[in-house]
Write a protein that holds these residues in place. Structure first.
Motif, PDB file in Angstrom:
ATOM      1  N   PHE A 107       0.841  -1.203   0.000  1.00 22.74           N
ATOM      2  CA  PHE A 107       0.000   0.000   0.000  1.00 22.74           C
ATOM      3  C   PHE A 107       0.872   1.248   0.000  1.00 22.74           C
ATOM      4  O   PHE A 107       0.636   2.191  -0.764  1.00 22.74           O
ATOM      5  CB  PHE A 107      -0.914  -0.009   1.227  1.00 22.74           C
ATOM      6  N   VAL A 108       1.903   1.272   0.840  1.00 24.28           N
ATOM      7  CA  VAL A 108       2.788   2.441   0.912  1.00 24.28           C
ATOM      8  C   VAL A 108       3.576   2.605  -0.372  1.00 24.28           C
ATOM      9  O   VAL A 108       3.714   3.722  -0.901  1.00 24.28           O
ATOM     10  CB  VAL A 108       3.726   2.323   2.125  1.00 24.28           C
ATOM     11  N   SER A 109       4.103   1.515  -0.918  1.00 22.68           N
ATOM     12  CA  SER A 109       4.913   1.620  -2.143  1.00 22.68           C
ATOM     13  C   SER A 109       4.074   2.079  -3.329  1.00 22.68           C
ATOM     14  O   SER A 109       4.552   2.819  -4.195  1.00 22.68           O
ATOM     15  CB  SER A 109       5.587   0.285  -2.449  1.00 22.68           C
ATOM     16  N   LEU A 110       2.817   1.676  -3.382  1.00 26.56           N
ATOM     17  CA  LEU A 110       1.948   2.095  -4.483  1.00 26.56           C
ATOM     18  C   LEU A 110       1.600   3.585  -4.405  1.00 26.56           C
ATOM     19  O   LEU A 110       1.527   4.275  -5.429  1.00 26.56           O
ATOM     20  CB  LEU A 110       0.646   1.286  -4.470  1.00 26.56           C
ATOM     21  N   ASN A 111       1.394   4.085  -3.196  1.00 30.81           N
ATOM     22  CA  ASN A 111       0.907   5.455  -3.030  1.00 30.81           C
ATOM     23  C   ASN A 111       2.008   6.467  -2.781  1.00 30.81           C
ATOM     24  O   ASN A 111       1.764   7.674  -2.844  1.00 30.81           O
ATOM     25  CB  ASN A 111      -0.112   5.499  -1.889  1.00 30.81           C
ATOM     26  N   GLY A 112       3.223   5.982  -2.499  1.00 30.70           N
ATOM     27  CA  GLY A 112       4.351   6.880  -2.362  1.00 30.70           C
ATOM     28  C   GLY A 112       4.151   7.918  -1.271  1.00 30.70           C
ATOM     29  O   GLY A 112       3.568   7.649  -0.217  1.00 30.70           O
ATOM     30  N   GLU A 113       4.600   9.145  -1.539  1.00 31.85           N
ATOM     31  CA  GLU A 113       4.548  10.193  -0.526  1.00 31.85           C
ATOM     32  C   GLU A 113       3.118  10.563  -0.156  1.00 31.85           C
ATOM     33  O   GLU A 113       2.858  11.064   0.941  1.00 31.85           O
ATOM     34  CB  GLU A 113       5.307  11.432  -1.013  1.00 31.85           C
ATOM     35  N   ALA A 114       2.161  10.310  -1.045  1.00 34.57           N
ATOM     36  CA  ALA A 114       0.752  10.584  -0.728  1.00 34.57           C
ATOM     37  C   ALA A 114       0.257   9.729   0.427  1.00 34.57           C
ATOM     38  O   ALA A 114      -0.719  10.089   1.095  1.00 34.57           O
ATOM     39  CB  ALA A 114      -0.118  10.350  -1.959  1.00 34.57           C
ATOM     40  N   SER A 115       0.920   8.597   0.673  1.00 33.37           N
ATOM     41  CA  SER A 115       0.469   7.717   1.749  1.00 33.37           C
ATOM     42  C   SER A 115       0.554   8.408   3.111  1.00 33.37           C
ATOM     43  O   SER A 115      -0.237   8.109   4.014  1.00 33.37           O
ATOM     44  CB  SER A 115       1.280   6.419   1.760  1.00 33.37           C
ATOM     45  N   PHE A 116       1.484   9.355   3.271  1.00 36.29           N
ATOM     46  CA  PHE A 116       1.571  10.076   4.544  1.00 36.29           C
ATOM     47  C   PHE A 116       0.272  10.836   4.831  1.00 36.29           C
ATOM     48  O   PHE A 116      -0.188  10.903   5.966  1.00 36.29           O
ATOM     49  CB  PHE A 116       2.753  11.039   4.545  1.00 36.29           C
ATOM     50  N   TRP A 117      -0.316  11.425   3.792  1.00 34.65           N
ATOM     51  CA  TRP A 117      -1.573  12.133   3.962  1.00 34.65           C
ATOM     52  C   TRP A 117      -2.710  11.163   4.273  1.00 34.65           C
ATOM     53  O   TRP A 117      -3.582  11.462   5.097  1.00 34.65           O
ATOM     54  CB  TRP A 117      -1.890  12.940   2.722  1.00 34.65           C
ATOM     55  N   TYR A 118      -2.679   9.982   3.673  1.00 36.41           N
ATOM     56  CA  TYR A 118      -3.716   8.994   3.944  1.00 36.41           C
ATOM     57  C   TYR A 118      -3.675   8.548   5.401  1.00 36.41           C
ATOM     58  O   TYR A 118      -4.725   8.354   6.034  1.00 36.41           O
ATOM     59  CB  TYR A 118      -3.567   7.792   3.018  1.00 36.41           C
ATOM     60  N   PHE A 119      -2.468   8.400   5.946  1.00 36.34           N
ATOM     61  CA  PHE A 119      -2.365   8.014   7.351  1.00 36.34           C
ATOM     62  C   PHE A 119      -2.834   9.132   8.271  1.00 36.34           C
ATOM     63  O   PHE A 119      -3.429   8.879   9.324  1.00 36.34           O
ATOM     64  CB  PHE A 119      -0.933   7.595   7.689  1.00 36.34           C
ATOM     65  N   THR A 120      -2.583  10.374   7.872  1.00 39.17           N
ATOM     66  CA  THR A 120      -3.090  11.495   8.670  1.00 39.17           C
ATOM     67  C   THR A 120      -4.611  11.479   8.713  1.00 39.17           C
ATOM     68  O   THR A 120      -5.223  11.636   9.780  1.00 39.17           O
ATOM     69  CB  THR A 120      -2.598  12.829   8.077  1.00 39.17           C
ATOM     70  N   LEU A 121      -5.253  11.288   7.561  1.00 42.27           N
ATOM     71  CA  LEU A 121      -6.721  11.212   7.514  1.00 42.27           C
ATOM     72  C   LEU A 121      -7.232  10.071   8.395  1.00 42.27           C
ATOM     73  O   LEU A 121      -8.215  10.228   9.131  1.00 42.27           O
ATOM     74  CB  LEU A 121      -7.187  11.009   6.077  1.00 42.27           C
ATOM     75  N   ALA A 122      -6.573   8.937   8.299  1.00 44.70           N
ATOM     76  CA  ALA A 122      -7.002   7.771   9.080  1.00 44.70           C
ATOM     77  C   ALA A 122      -6.878   8.047  10.577  1.00 44.70           C
ATOM     78  O   ALA A 122      -7.761   7.684  11.370  1.00 44.70           O
ATOM     79  CB  ALA A 122      -6.165   6.554   8.687  1.00 44.70           C
ATOM     80  N   ARG A 123      -5.798   8.704  10.985  1.00 43.09           N
ATOM     81  CA  ARG A 123      -5.611   9.020  12.398  1.00 43.09           C
ATOM     82  C   ARG A 123      -6.653  10.019  12.877  1.00 43.09           C
ATOM     83  O   ARG A 123      -7.198   9.874  13.979  1.00 43.09           O
ATOM     84  CB  ARG A 123      -4.202   9.580  12.611  1.00 43.09           C
ATOM     85  N   TRP A 124      -6.911  11.039  12.078  1.00 41.08           N
ATOM     86  CA  TRP A 124      -7.913  12.032  12.473  1.00 41.08           C
ATOM     87  C   TRP A 124      -9.280  11.384  12.667  1.00 41.08           C
ATOM     88  O   TRP A 124     -10.041  11.792  13.549  1.00 41.08           O
ATOM     89  CB  TRP A 124      -7.993  13.137  11.417  1.00 41.08           C
TER      90      TRP A 124
END
Length: 620
Positions: A107-124
């Motif tokens: 999942f992280v390798s496919l989404n690259g740097e955008a994955s950091f934003w996805y984790f932020t959304l998930a945490r919020w």
């Protein structure tokens, strides 16, 4: 009470409620910022990818060692984005499948740097779950000891570095902590006023808590135990009164004031129903003999290659299990991990199994000084002064869940790594501490001043380390800079500081090339954060290599960023060796958070260091 007294009480209550709402907003802000500024920790890629799989397929094999509620909540906003997934590494054949890790890495390798934003959304998305816990400790403590006590308990919860660190994560620890204390509070309310409505609420609370954190399975034992203790004590009291007064009979008084057993049964049955509902009734009521287990406890075999089942061929094999299949299999896999053991670290010692006292030591060194001082004061006060104790039933419901959780996690000594396993005890501890607020109501200036100083010290000590709350260590042992002498792994370094390394890297163009040994690069590589790096040269003395493979070139000139777990030779994985421990002899040039330490060596310094290690100097 006079009209004036009633008005004052009402005014105090309103002020306390307003302050509590303010604390909720502060806690949410603290969690939001940590969620945004820190990189995904070691387990989060697996949790997020698993949560997406629950939504898309309605299946719960991935990350079955934890119930799915928190993952489902975390994944919900990510489903609305363009996040990419790949399920090719999902292995459904093996009874011990941990496919969540390769799926999360993909999942992280496919989404690259955008994955950091996805984790932020998930945490919020998970922050509201943590706020439930903050409000519960306020409401429960206020009911027991008054509004001032409610605010004290809430202060301790909202500024607790452990609650902040894991509340800004999609692992189930903080959310399970919050929902666990909520369930206990609802059960306490039912014990106080045993109506069918409150029994239903307690059942809902218990079911939701069980869907959040597997450790809370102990509540299925604790709740009936509390009811039974209460019943026996009241029965004894009624018999004593009956024999002394000669009035009435045992049958007339035996259950006076005791909550009805049928309502307790409703609580337990409805919670089990919700637990099955949360899994979509996947594999519910499957006969026990049809399971394939991997733990010795359930398989009856020592590490069976294809799994086994000790119940086959017995009268139990046809008994339907009234729980979801993957809930049971998750318990089995977790039990297998504890049975086989893993490398653990405590007080500078590493060994392939854990310690029963690990969590006691970990709480001591990872709690603010003020909190520890108030905990000692609260215990002393509760033991030696009846003024600080409430009615026995109140004490049992408050303290027995915390004791049960500590006994459960401390008994699993196959490995000792994660204080987060035990943080569900913290809300109960903070409510317990809040009984000291009675000192403020008595206007004892000396003791009230001491209490205020402890609360202030707790807040200041926590915020001094913020937003690096995951690496928090008590100032009494030297803070995070000394933490590695006591604990490693997720207690200080759980891959959370990669974005801080990214910022340092962008602000220091002179640090090129940079060599990085990042704990967590098997899930999230430094390149994902835009860090162009090379491996750190490894070194082990020949007598220490012990089947270790690879080149051991030793010190070289350049810039180096090394995670704390690597720096101190932690064996998180069986094959890990302390190949970067030689950097401990050097003075750090900088830090990215507290978990990534940076070093700079000139050519002359590198050669001098090589000479000390009896290596051949490198010509320029």
């Amino acid at each position: 009470m006079t009209v004036s007294g009633t008005a004052n009480t009402s005014r105090t209550s309103r002020v306390a409620t307003s302050c509590a709402i303010g604390l909720l907003l502060i806690h949410a802000a603290l969690l939001s910022w940590v969620s945004y500024t820190t990189s995904p920790n070691l387990d989060e890629p697996g949790h997020l990818a698993s949560g997406i799989s629950h939504w898309q397929f309605g299946r719960f094999e991935l990350y079955r060692v934890n119930p799915p509620l928190v993952r489902i909540v975390a994944a919900a906003p990510v489903l609305l984005t363009g996040a990419q997934t790949d399920w090719n590494s999902w292995n459904i054949e093996s009874p011990y499948s941990r496919s969540e890790f390769p799926v999360g890495t993909r999942f992280v390798s496919l989404n690259g740097e955008a994955s950091f934003w996805y984790f932020t959304l998930a945490r919020w998305a998970c922050i509201p779950l943590c706020l439930v816990g903050a409000w519960t400790v306020f409401a429960w403590s206020r009911s027991l000891y008054g509004p001032t006590a409610g605010l004290m308990a809430m202060f301790l919860y909202c500024f607790c570095p452990n609650c902040i660190a894991w509340g800004a994560s999609i692992t189930p620890d903080a959310a399970g902590t919050a929902l666990g204390v909520m369930a206990a509070w609802l059960y306490w309310r039912w014990m106080q006023t045993p109506t069918w409505s409150r029994a239903f609420q307690a059942g809902v609370g218990l079911g939701i808590a069980e869907l959040a954190k597997g450790t809370l399975i102990v509540f299925f034992i604790v709740w009936p135990a509390i009811w039974g203790i209460d019943f026996l004590i009241r029965l004894w009291r009624n018999r004593t009164k009956s024999s002394s007064s000669g009035l009435g009979t045992d049958s007339q008084h035996s259950q006076a004031g005791n909550p009805p057993l049928r309502q307790l049964v409703l609580i337990l049955l409805f919670s089990v129903y919700l637990l099955n509902l949360g899994f979509g009734f996947e594999g519910s009521f499957k006969p026990l003999g049809e399971f394939t287990f991997v733990s010795q406890s359930l398989s009856g075999e020592d590490r069976p290659p294809q799994g086994g089942n000790r119940f086959r061929g017995t009268w139990l094999e046809n008994v339907p299990v009234p729980l979801p299949e993957n809930y049971i299999r998750g318990i089995d896999v977790q039990k297998y991990d504890f049975e086989r053991g893993k490398w653990s670290y405590l007080l500078g010692e590493q060994r392939p199994r854990g310690w029963w006292y690990y969590y006691l030591v970990a709480f001591l060194v990872k709690s603010p000084i003020g909190t520890v001082a108030m905990f000692i004061m609260a215990n002393f006060a509760a033991v030696f002064s009846a003024r600080f104790r409430s009615e026995g039933r109140n004490e049992w419901v408050l303290l027995l869940p915390a004791i049960a959780i500590m006994v459960l996690v401390s008994s699993q000594t196959g490995f000792s790594r994660y204080l987060r396993y035990a943080i569900p005890v913290l809300p109960f501890v903070y409510i317990h501490i809040s009984r000291l607020a009675w000192l403020i109501s008595r206007r004892n200036q000396l003791l009230s001043g001491l209490l205020a100083a402890c609360c202030t010290a707790t807040i200041v000590e926590s915020l001094t380390v913020y937003p690096h709350s995951m690496s928090f260590f008590s100032a009494a042992i030297g803070g995070p800079l000394n933490g590695q002498k006591y604990l490693l792994d997720s207690n200080i370094d759980w891959a959370q500081d990669l974005l801080f390394l990214q910022r340092w890297y962008k602000n220091h163009p002179e640090a090129r090339p940079i060599h990085v040994a990042f704990f967590g690069d098997f899930h999230v590589k430094p390149q994902t954060a835009g860090i162009v790096c090379e491996p750190v040269p490894a070194f082990l003395k020949p007598e220490d290599r012990d089947q270790a493979s690879g080149e051991f070139d030793g010190p070289r000139a350049g810039w180096f960023a090394i995670s704390a777990n690597h720096l101190y030779g932690y064996r998180h994985f069986e094959g890990a060796r302390p190949v970067y421990a030689y950097f401990q002899k050097l003075k750090p040039a900088a830090r990215a958070g507290y978990s990534i330490i940076l070093y700079h060596l000139t050519q002359d310094e590198a050669n001098q260091f090589r000479t000390e290690l009896r290596l051949v100097p490198i010509s320029q």
